[in-house]
Structures are given as structure tokens and as C-alpha cells.
Design an enzyme around this catalytic site. Sequence first.
Site, short mmCIF file in Angstrom:
data_model
loop_
_atom_site.label_atom_id
_atom_site.label_comp_id
_atom_site.label_asym_id
_atom_site.label_seq_id
_atom_site.Cartn_x
_atom_site.Cartn_y
_atom_site.Cartn_z
N GLY A 18 -42.98 -70.30 39.42
CA GLY A 18 -43.35 -69.56 38.22
C GLY A 18 -43.47 -68.00 38.74
N LYS A 150 -28.71 -74.83 38.69
CA LYS A 150 -27.74 -75.02 39.39
C LYS A 150 -28.41 -74.29 40.95
CE LYS A 150 -24.58 -71.09 39.50
NZ LYS A 150 -24.13 -70.76 40.79
N HIS A 242 -19.59 -72.66 36.42
CA HIS A 242 -19.23 -71.67 35.21
C HIS A 242 -17.91 -71.84 34.70
CE1 HIS A 242 -23.24 -70.28 36.25
NE2 HIS A 242 -22.78 -69.37 36.94
#
Length: 486
Positions: A18, A150, A242
Site C-alpha cells: 500500500g 503481472k 498486453h
Amino acid sequence: MVSRVIPVDDFDLVIFGGTGDLARRKILPGLFRRFCSGQMPAQSRIIGAARSELSDAAFRRDIKAALEEFLPKDSFSAKEVKAFLDQLHYVRIDATGTEGWGALKKLVRNDKDTIQAFYFSVAPSLFGDLAERLHTNKIAGPGARIVVEKPFGRDLGSAKKLNSTLRDHFDESQIYRIDHYLGKETVQNLMAVRFGNMLFEPLWNAQYVDHVQITVAETVGVGGRGAYYDKSGAMRDMVQNHLMQLLCLIAMEPPSHFDPDAVRDEKLKVIRALDPPKRDDIVRGQYESATDGKGYLEEVESNDSITESFIAMKLAISNWRWAGVPFYLRTGKRMKARTSEISIVFKETPHSIFDKDSGRHRNILSIRLQPNEGITLGVTIKEPGPGGMRLVDVPLDMTFADALGPEAEGVPDAYERLIMDVIRGNQTLFMRGDEVEAAWSWTDPIIEDWTRRGERPKPYDVGTTGPEDAAVLMHREGRRWLDIKA
């Protein structure tokens, strides 16, 4: 036109990592925008979890600074910021040990009325540890969702192992493998254009399409990611995920319904129908040093790296729809301009009634993912004025910012949309485990072949469109790459 914002149900979202760059730059600013739009319930909570020793107040100050850094100054008020920060909490956690898990358990609600989501914004090596500890500490309930970034493995073996580890503790329906490209508005509009308009779908096949181009070009180099990137390269970093996903959306058959498994079933069929490319249908490149910056070898601090920063490929799909239609993919760093674009190039008319001076013309449907998201259809018309029938190609342009006006400015970015899809439990825009493994099954032999041969990438200058060999890849069949435009 008024954009509809549908609130999601009450949730607790834990962001492991975070305090990291992705959380500060994308995840939390995106959540703040959803909060300001009225989509986040006031009782929902966002919990940062990381190794740093921080109080709730210190974490909130850090995120306040991130909002000021990564969002336009006039896009929020002090009141909105305070209300959002009040929903933030922080727990110091040891991903591989025991510290902090008890505190996290006390903070995360585990009841039937609260959705639980856990975002793994950390290195993939920690995915298994986090999944195991969420399970053994009984923090994650039966309906909990986990989000993983990823790279999802670096080859088939590691992807299978990672899938197995996650499935030891979570069902496939709980795992959200995120690819932010699939959250882009234009990518989803690609499906709307294909399957929502009678105009295009009848033409979306080998009878009418000459070839397809997919370009993802970047102007930046590897920068601070040099150590990671040199072990990855353009093939692993971009093509396997992608570009493969964009290819699937272009080439897939119409799903029976717009639901997660129906869409992903069709994407999987495309990957399994991909032929292995021939060696001379692949061009690998590596940018060289230039006066305006370092070359690849300087950035990764290596004199002998053979990792590619550019790749261009000609691919074929062995099915009835696309037999004989080449798909050209290219992606690279330190190129002429930053752009992501898909172009469907249609065939020329079978017979031209105009004289030879009218030139060659064909329709091109271009889908721009970035920058300036939009869709353009090139059509041929008569050039205005006297002097005979002179033909000219003009674009029918639907740039979202122009066509939709102020509404386009409020369109959620990719991370905003995908995180809200996680909360809704919608997996349509997330990769399934078998899809990831199929992509690696196709990719691995290609990488193994050039690694075994010790093949060096072709050099190319910074600020260009890549190695000359990439142009030859198209020219030898009478085609050319469309220009890379900013």
C-alpha cells in the site's frame, strides 16, 4: 449525455504494498476518483498493508501527498480529500512471517454484507505467502477476491506453479489477474464496435480484411526497471500479456453472452489457434545510445545483454475466420512517439472503376488506446473542386474527448474500472488461469529458440520506429507499417 454511476456494495479492500509506487500513483488516486463520483459507499474501507512502520495518520498524509502529485490540482476539494482519507487505515505486515496478521484480522470485516478484496501490489514471489496467510489466519472469507498484478510467471512452468499455489487457497472464481490494458475505455469499445454494430461484424474476416496491425510504442527507456527488464524483455513484458490480449479481442469469435467465461473461452480459442511464427517473421531490436540519453546497455549496466527492447512479429491464426490474414505486432521502448493503436486494414475494392491516376485506396479502422483514446474509420471520397474525379482518403473520427465533450473527462481510467469490477465480482476483463498458461505455452518455444542460438537484437536509434528489419518484414509482402503518431 449523462454518465451513469452505479454505486457498488459495501467493501473492505486491503492493498498489500500500500505504500508502493503503483498504489500511490494509480490504485489510490483511482479509488479517490470513484469516491468523488459517488460510487464508493461511505462505510467502505481501504486498508494499506506494507513493511513500513506507519500510523494511520502518517499513511493518510502520504496518500494525501500522492493525490496532490498525481491528480490535477483543480479536480478535487479539501472536503472530498478529508472524507476519503477518513476511510483509509494502515497495518504493518510481514508477508513472509507472522507480524501484523492478527491486527489485519481484527480490522477486516468478515460478514455476509461486506465484500472482501485483497490487492497483491507486491512482487510475484510474495503471492503464495500472502494467499497462504490470508487462509491460515482465517482473514479471507469464502467470497473473498484477490487481485494479482503481472508478471504472472516468467514461463509456463512458473505460471503453472503460481496458479497452483493460489488455487490451494482460492477458487479460480476468486482470482483476478489484472491487465490494465483491458480496462481501457477503447479496448471495451472494440467489443462494442464489433458486436454492437451490424456494419462491421460481417466484414470482420479473411474475405474482407487484408491484415491487422497492433502497435504499442513507448518513448521511455527501461530507466529504473533495468534489473527486472533485462531478465524479461519485450516478449515477456509486453507481447505475452498486453499484445496477446489485444490480439484475442480482435480475432475472437462472438461469445454467446457478454459474461466472464463466455468471453474468456473465445479468447482462449484464439491463443490455441495461433501458429508458431517462423524465425524470419520475428525481428528483435535494442535501442542504442544517443545524444539525448543512454542506450539500453548503459541503462541495464551490461556490455553484452542480448535482451530485446523492441519486437515485431508476423503471426497467423489457423481458423476459418482468419485463414491467410497476417497479424503484425510491434512494441518497443525509446521509439518515435508514445502510442497504442490497433488498425484493421481492409482489402482494396475487387475492381476500380476509376482511372489509374486516382491511386490506391482502402478502408482502415483504427482504434487508439493512448493517447487521445478514440476510433477512426478511413473512407475514400471525391476531393472537392473541379478537375475530374480525384479521390482522397478522409477520417471519420470519434475521438472521445471531442465526441463526448465533458463526459469524456469523467471516464474512469483502467485501474478505476477494473477495481470496481473486482468489487462487483465481474471477471470479464481479467485473465483466467488456463488463458495465461496457453499464452506461455505459445511464447516459451519462441524465447527458447533465440536464447539457444544466442541471437543478438538488431540495433535501432532512439526516437525512430525500430530496426530497419521491422520495415522489411512488411515490405517484402507489399505492405507497410502505419505511421507512429503522438
